[in-house]
Design a protein around this motif. Structure first.
Motif, PDB file in Angstrom:
ATOM      1  N   MET A  50     -55.887  59.406 -44.999  1.00 22.06           N
ATOM      2  CA  MET A  50     -55.003  59.111 -43.879  1.00 22.06           C
ATOM      3  C   MET A  50     -54.993  60.305 -42.946  1.00 22.06           C
ATOM      4  O   MET A  50     -54.845  61.453 -43.389  1.00 22.06           O
ATOM      5  N   LEU A  51     -55.178  60.039 -41.660  1.00 19.44           N
ATOM      6  CA  LEU A  51     -55.130  61.079 -40.643  1.00 19.44           C
ATOM      7  C   LEU A  51     -53.783  61.016 -39.931  1.00 19.44           C
ATOM      8  O   LEU A  51     -53.312  59.925 -39.602  1.00 19.44           O
ATOM      9  N   ASN A  52     -53.198  62.166 -39.685  1.00 14.08           N
ATOM     10  CA  ASN A  52     -51.929  62.203 -38.942  1.00 14.08           C
ATOM     11  C   ASN A  52     -52.171  62.485 -37.460  1.00 14.08           C
ATOM     12  O   ASN A  52     -51.338  63.091 -36.788  1.00 14.08           O
ATOM     13  N   PHE A  53     -53.319  62.051 -36.977  1.00 15.49           N
ATOM     14  CA  PHE A  53     -53.680  62.228 -35.572  1.00 15.49           C
ATOM     15  C   PHE A  53     -54.604  61.088 -35.164  1.00 15.49           C
ATOM     16  O   PHE A  53     -55.051  60.299 -36.005  1.00 15.49           O
ATOM     17  N   TYR A  54     -54.866  60.981 -33.867  1.00 11.31           N
ATOM     18  CA  TYR A  54     -55.699  59.911 -33.333  1.00 11.31           C
ATOM     19  C   TYR A  54     -57.184  60.241 -33.469  1.00 11.31           C
ATOM     20  O   TYR A  54     -57.585  61.406 -33.459  1.00 11.31           O
ATOM     21  N   LYS A  55     -57.964  59.177 -33.581  1.00 12.08           N
ATOM     22  CA  LYS A  55     -59.427  59.313 -33.614  1.00 12.08           C
ATOM     23  C   LYS A  55     -60.028  58.265 -32.687  1.00 12.08           C
ATOM     24  O   LYS A  55     -59.740  57.074 -32.803  1.00 12.08           O
ATOM     25  N   VAL A  56     -60.846  58.711 -31.745  1.00 20.90           N
ATOM     26  CA  VAL A  56     -61.593  57.807 -30.862  1.00 20.90           C
ATOM     27  C   VAL A  56     -63.060  58.146 -31.034  1.00 20.90           C
ATOM     28  O   VAL A  56     -63.469  59.279 -30.781  1.00 20.90           O
ATOM     29  N   SER A  57     -63.850  57.200 -31.492  1.00 20.57           N
ATOM     30  CA  SER A  57     -65.259  57.498 -31.760  1.00 20.57           C
ATOM     31  C   SER A  57     -66.181  56.522 -31.036  1.00 20.57           C
ATOM     32  O   SER A  57     -65.898  55.322 -30.961  1.00 20.57           O
ATOM     33  N   GLY A 100     -73.250  59.574 -33.210  1.00 21.59           N
ATOM     34  CA  GLY A 100     -72.318  59.389 -32.123  1.00 21.59           C
ATOM     35  C   GLY A 100     -71.388  60.569 -31.974  1.00 21.59           C
ATOM     36  O   GLY A 100     -71.657  61.654 -32.503  1.00 21.59           O
ATOM     37  N   VAL A 101     -70.300  60.376 -31.259  1.00 19.73           N
ATOM     38  CA  VAL A 101     -69.363  61.465 -30.989  1.00 19.73           C
ATOM     39  C   VAL A 101     -67.938  61.004 -31.263  1.00 19.73           C
ATOM     40  O   VAL A 101     -67.642  59.807 -31.235  1.00 19.73           O
ATOM     41  N   ILE A 102     -67.064  61.962 -31.532  1.00 24.94           N
ATOM     42  CA  ILE A 102     -65.678  61.667 -31.869  1.00 24.94           C
ATOM     43  C   ILE A 102     -64.762  62.623 -31.119  1.00 24.94           C
ATOM     44  O   ILE A 102     -65.087  63.805 -30.943  1.00 24.94           O
ATOM     45  N   ILE A 103     -63.617  62.094 -30.711  1.00 19.95           N
ATOM     46  CA  ILE A 103     -62.522  62.939 -30.226  1.00 19.95           C
ATOM     47  C   ILE A 103     -61.338  62.726 -31.154  1.00 19.95           C
ATOM     48  O   ILE A 103     -60.908  61.587 -31.371  1.00 19.95           O
ATOM     49  N   PHE A 104     -60.863  63.812 -31.739  1.00 13.65           N
ATOM     50  CA  PHE A 104     -59.616  63.795 -32.488  1.00 13.65           C
ATOM     51  C   PHE A 104     -58.545  64.410 -31.595  1.00 13.65           C
ATOM     52  O   PHE A 104     -58.794  65.432 -30.943  1.00 13.65           O
ATOM     53  N   PHE A 105     -57.361  63.800 -31.547  1.00 11.63           N
ATOM     54  CA  PHE A 105     -56.276  64.471 -30.833  1.00 11.63           C
ATOM     55  C   PHE A 105     -54.948  64.194 -31.510  1.00 11.63           C
ATOM     56  O   PHE A 105     -54.688  63.087 -32.001  1.00 11.63           O
ATOM     57  N   HIS A 106     -54.119  65.197 -31.566  1.00  5.99           N
ATOM     58  CA  HIS A 106     -52.837  65.132 -32.261  1.00  5.99           C
ATOM     59  C   HIS A 106     -51.762  64.612 -31.311  1.00  5.99           C
ATOM     60  O   HIS A 106     -51.801  64.895 -30.106  1.00  5.99           O
ATOM     61  N   PRO A 107     -50.794  63.848 -31.828  1.00  2.00           N
ATOM     62  CA  PRO A 107     -49.711  63.358 -30.956  1.00  2.00           C
ATOM     63  C   PRO A 107     -48.981  64.467 -30.206  1.00  2.00           C
ATOM     64  O   PRO A 107     -48.477  64.235 -29.095  1.00  2.00           O
ATOM     65  N   ASP A 108     -48.947  65.676 -30.766  1.00  3.04           N
ATOM     66  CA  ASP A 108     -48.262  66.783 -30.093  1.00  3.04           C
ATOM     67  C   ASP A 108     -48.924  67.160 -28.776  1.00  3.04           C
ATOM     68  O   ASP A 108     -48.270  67.713 -27.883  1.00  3.04           O
ATOM     69  N   LEU A 109     -50.212  66.860 -28.641  1.00  2.00           N
ATOM     70  CA  LEU A 109     -50.915  67.191 -27.406  1.00  2.00           C
ATOM     71  C   LEU A 109     -50.332  66.435 -26.223  1.00  2.00           C
ATOM     72  O   LEU A 109     -50.256  66.965 -25.112  1.00  2.00           O
ATOM     73  N   ILE A 110     -49.915  65.206 -26.454  1.00  6.75           N
ATOM     74  CA  ILE A 110     -49.441  64.348 -25.357  1.00  6.75           C
ATOM     75  C   ILE A 110     -47.923  64.190 -25.362  1.00  6.75           C
ATOM     76  O   ILE A 110     -47.379  63.415 -24.576  1.00  6.75           O
TER      77      ILE A 110
END
Length: 310
Positions: A50-57, A100-110
Motif C-alpha cells: 500500500m502506498l500512502n501517496f499518488y502514482k501516475v504511470s 515507461g515512466v512514473i510520477i509519485f506525489f504525496h498529498p502534502d505537495l498539493i
C-alpha cells in the motif's frame, strides 16, 4: 487451519518506496519522476503493498499481459494508470516487465493548492488497473511532454516558484487525462453498444432466480463484477452513454419488472416486494412512489381502471 492473509507492506513516503525499488533518493521529498527501466527490486512483492501517496504511470507497449492482483491487463498498446493513497496492490511485482515512466506525489505537495480539493473530481483514481486509459499517438505525445516537463522542473535547482510549477504540471497532466478518459467513454459508445443489453440480462437473470429472497436487491458491486468492470468505471461509462449511473439502471429495471408483476395481478404488493428483494414492503412502496408518483397499489388500480373502460 485457515491461512491468515498477511498484512500489507505500507510505504508512508516516496523515499521508502524508492529504496524498495532500488532507486536513488528522490530529488524532492514529495514528488519524483522515475523510469521503470531504472528499477532494481530489493525483493519479490509476494504480499500486498500500500502506498500512502499518488502514482501516475505511463506504460509503453509491452509483449503481453501484466498481472495486478487477480486481474490481467493488456498493455500491448500502452496506456496511463492511476493509483490513489491507500489502494492495495497484490501479487508478484509487475513492474519488472514494463517500460515507461512514473510520477509519485504525496498529498502534502498539493495540500495548500486548489488541486487538493479538485483531485477528488478525477474519477480515474478509483478505477481498477484493468480500466486504465488507452491513448492515441497524439495523446501519448501530449502526456509524455508533460511528464518530461515535470522531470525537468525536478532537475532545476529549487526556488520559491518550484512547488507551484510542479503542482501546475500535475494539474495539467490530470486535466488532460480527464479529457482523454471522456474521449475513451465516447469512443466506447459504439464498442459497448451491447452494454445495456448485457446489463439488462444480468438483472433479469438475477430477478428471475432465488437470489433476491436470500441476497436482497442486486448491488452495484454485484452488477459490476458480472460485467467485469469496477463499480466506479461502470457508473461513469453508463452515465456517459445514457445519463444514468448503475444504481439508477438497477432501479429502472426493477420498476419495469415490478410493473409487470403488478399488472399480472397474481401477486400481492407485499409478495412482489419480497420477490424483488426488499426486506420490507414499505421500502418497495417508497421507492415505487418516488419514481412513478403513485403507490404500487394505486398503479395496479389505474391499470384495472384502464382495462374496465375498454
Amino acid at each position: 487451519m485457515k491461512k491468515t492473509m498477511p498484512s500489507p507492506a505500507i510505504y508512508p513516503d516516496i523515499a521508502s518506496f524508492h529504496n524498495e525499488l532500488g532507486l536513488p533518493a528522490p530529488q524532492h521529498p514529495l514528488i519524483s519522476y522515475v523510469s521503470y527501466e531504472g528499477m532494481q527490486f530489493q525483493r519479490e512483492f509476494s504480499s500486498r503493498i500500500m502506498l500512502n501517496f499518488y502514482k501516475v504511470s505511463f506504460i509503453h507497449k509491452t509483449n503481453g499481459m501484466v498481472r495486478y492482483g487477480q486481474h490481467y491487463y493488456d498493455f500491448k498498446e500502452g496506456g496511463l494508470c492511476f493509483m490513489a493513497p491507500g489502494q492495495l496492490i497484490s501479487g508478484a511485482s509487475p513492474e519488472k516487465s514494463l517500460s515507461g515512466v512514473i510520477i509519485f506525489f504525496h498529498p502534502d505537495l498539493i495540500r495548500h493548492h486548489s488541486l487538493a480539493k479538485k483531485i477528488r473530481q478525477y474519477g480515474f483514481f478509483s478505477y481498477a488497473v484493468s480500466e486504465a486509459l488507452h491513448l492515441t499517438e497524439k495523446e501519448k505525445a501530449v502526456v509524455l511532454k508533460i511528464f518530461d516537463q515535470i522531470g525537468m522542473e525536478l532537475d532545476t535547482p529549487a526556488d520559491r516558484f518550484s512547488q507551484d510549477l510542479l503542482v501546475s504540471g500535475l494539474e495539467l497532466l490530470l486535466d488532460y487525462s480527464n479529457r482523454f478518459y471522456h474521449r475513451q467513454f465516447a469512443a466506447q459508445r459504439d464498442d459497448d453498444h451491447g452494454l445495456l443489453n448485457r446489463l439488462d440480462t444480468v438483472l433479469l437473470q438475477y430477478f428471475d432466480s432465488d437470489a433476491p429472497s436470500h441476497s436482497g436487491l442486486p448491488s452495484v458491486q454485484y452488477v459490476s463484477a458480472q460485467l467485469h468492470f469496477s463499480p466506479d468505471y461502470l457508473s461513469d461509462l453508463l452515465r456517459a452513454n445514457t445519463g444514468l449511473n448503475t444504481q439508477q439502471h438497477i432501479h429502472r429495471k426493477l420498476l419495469e419488472i415490478a410493473k409487470d408483476l403488478l399488472g399480472a395481478g397474481e401477486w400481492s404488493v407485499a409478495d412482489i416486494a419480497y420477490k424483488l428483494g426488499f426486506e420490507q414492503p414499505q421500502s418497495f412502496n417508497r421507492l415505487f412512489k418516488s419514481k412513478t408518483g403513485m403507490s404500487p397499489l394505486a398503479y395496479r388500480q389505474s391499470l384495472k381502471a384502464g382495462t374496465d373502460t375498454l
